[in-house]
Design an enzyme around this catalytic site. Structure first.
Site, PDB file in Angstrom:
ATOM      1  CG  MET A  97       0.665  39.534 -12.913  1.00  0.00           C
ATOM      2  SD  MET A  97       1.273  40.907 -13.033  1.00  0.00           S
ATOM      3  CE  MET A  97       2.032  41.178 -14.002  1.00  0.00           C
ATOM      4  CG  HIS A 150       4.514  31.814 -13.823  1.00  0.00           C
ATOM      5  ND1 HIS A 150       4.735  32.092 -14.968  1.00  0.00           N
ATOM      6  CD2 HIS A 150       4.010  33.554 -12.938  1.00  0.00           C
ATOM      7  CE1 HIS A 150       4.961  33.347 -14.684  1.00  0.00           C
ATOM      8  NE2 HIS A 150       4.169  34.126 -13.694  1.00  0.00           N
TER       9      HIS A 150
HETATM   10  P1  AMP Z   1       4.346  37.665 -12.315  1.00  0.00           P
HETATM   11  O1  AMP Z   1       3.616  36.834 -13.014  1.00  0.00           O
HETATM   12  O2  AMP Z   1       5.716  37.542 -12.631  1.00  0.00           O
HETATM   13  O3  AMP Z   1       3.259  37.966 -11.420  1.00  0.00           O
HETATM   14  O4  AMP Z   1       4.580  36.676 -11.013  1.00  0.00           O
HETATM   15  C1  AMP Z   1       3.873  36.084 -10.238  1.00  0.00           C
HETATM   16  C2  AMP Z   1       4.946  34.572  -8.914  1.00  0.00           C
HETATM   17  O5  AMP Z   1       5.355  34.022  -9.649  1.00  0.00           O
HETATM   18  C3  AMP Z   1       5.173  35.519  -8.089  1.00  0.00           C
HETATM   19  O6  AMP Z   1       5.344  35.231  -7.282  1.00  0.00           O
HETATM   20  C4  AMP Z   1       6.790  35.309  -8.667  1.00  0.00           C
HETATM   21  O7  AMP Z   1       7.757  35.705  -7.923  1.00  0.00           O
HETATM   22  C5  AMP Z   1       6.309  33.914  -9.204  1.00  0.00           C
HETATM   23  N1  AMP Z   1       7.986  33.988 -10.474  1.00  0.00           N
HETATM   24  C6  AMP Z   1       7.943  34.262 -11.377  1.00  0.00           C
HETATM   25  N2  AMP Z   1       9.070  34.067 -12.209  1.00  0.00           N
HETATM   26  C7  AMP Z   1       9.830  33.024 -11.445  1.00  0.00           C
HETATM   27  C8  AMP Z   1      10.720  32.513 -11.595  1.00  0.00           C
HETATM   28  N3  AMP Z   1      11.789  32.696 -12.248  1.00  0.00           N
HETATM   29  N4  AMP Z   1      11.490  31.191 -10.139  1.00  0.00           N
HETATM   30  C9  AMP Z   1      10.328  31.345  -9.316  1.00  0.00           C
HETATM   31  N5  AMP Z   1       9.036  32.237  -9.377  1.00  0.00           N
HETATM   32  C10 AMP Z   1       8.715  32.498 -10.034  1.00  0.00           C
END
Ligand code: AMP
Length: 283
Positions: A30, A37
């Site tokens: 997102m 990420h």
């Molecule tokens: P989001 O943009 O928050 O929807 O996250 C996108 C992807 O990045 C999802 O699969 C999350 O689980 C992963 N993600 C977010 N924060 C972290 C983190 N600190 N470490 C590893 N992966 C992450």
């Protein structure tokens, strides 16, 4: 790096690559990207020929309009990070492109209790929205491997179940949580923490670490009550702190040698809702 806003152009490009037997790694995001990420992008680059990242703030997974309104948008710096790390393809669609017929959705999968507890209970409709968008994005990108983070433990568990039910050829690869040096799990929402919140937020990872370091030697009740105590601050409102089975996310009352156990926490720190987890044992 090529940026696509339209599905048709993206699919033309990707189908040309797949017809040349190239494997496609895909990390849906997102935006408001951080090193967490980027770990997904690196994992994809290490095992796939082409890495695709989508940036789409999916309105259907927000159960509160105010959370959606406040979600940070940093597209230019996101694109710079993705360029620097060498992502091949960015998909940057608008809402109309993803949901041309409106965003009404009836979940076609029976995810059982997995979607009803923890986040499912606290954020009604959230996982329906997540499944809706990930299902749609997988249909569009047709990835060989989908990359997601352990940070959203229940989310990747649900997506794995969706892939199993669907019998889709896409495999799921889960990347470990990337943390700040002091232990705070990286999150796009962290930028909204005030200075005080940022200090208090450390209690989440400390409580989880305490559980991991002590679950073998401390009686269960004392373990949970000490960890809960660590989160007892005026600025923190805990929604759940639980030790659960890593497959079903149902609460555990003890850990056996062959248990797959994970401790999970969700808490409001000031105005920001944070999630974290730690795997305790996975035989
Ligand atoms: P989001 O943009 O928050 O929807 O996250 C996108 C992807 O990045 C999802 O699969 C999350 O689980 C992963 N993600 C977010 N924060 C972290 C983190 N600190 N470490 C590893 N992966 C992450």
């Amino acid at each position: 790096m090529i940026v696509f806003k339209k599905i048709s152009a993206l699919q033309r490009h990707l189908s040309f690559l797949s017809s040349n037997n190239m494997s496609i790694g895909f990390a849906p995001t997102m935006g408001a990207l951080h090193e967490g990420h980027m770990s997904l992008m690196s994992a994809s680059k290490a095992s796939c020929d082409i890495t695709v990242c989508s940036i789409f703030v999916n309105p259907t997974q927000f159960n509160e309009q105010s959370d959606l309104d406040k979600y940070p948008v940093t597209t230019q710096s996101d694109l710079n990070m993705l360029l620097q790390i060498g992502v091949d393809v960015i998909f940057l669609p608008g809402v109309q492109e993803i949901y041309p017929d409106g965003d009404d959705y009836e979940m076609p999968y029976d995810l059982g209790k997995l979607a009803e507890i923890l986040e499912g209970e606290k954020r009604p409709g959230h996982f329906e929205g997540v499944v809706q968008v990930v299902d749609r994005l997988i249909d569009i990108v047709q990835p060989t491997i989908l990359f997601m983070g352990q940070k959203d433990f229940q989310q990747f568990s649900i997506i794995q179940r969706m892939l199993d039910i669907n019998d889709k050829p896409t495999k799921l690869h889960v990347c470990p949580i990337v943390r700040e040096q002091d232990g705070l799990a990286m999150s796009s929402r962290n930028v909204r923490l005030s200075e005080q919140d940022r200090m208090d937020a450390l209690s989440l990872s400390s409580a989880l670490r305490y559980i991991k370091e002590n679950y073998k030697v401390t009686p269960w009740k004392t373990l949970i009550s000490n960890a809960t105590q660590m989160l007892n601050k005026p600025n923190i409102k805990v929604e759940y702190l639980t030790i659960a089975d890593g497959r079903t996310l149902q609460p555990l009352e003890s850990i056996l040698p062959d248990s797959y156990a994970v401790a999970l926490v969700a808490a409001w720190v000031g105005e920001v809702r944070l999630l974290d987890n730690i795997i305790l044992t996975n035989k």
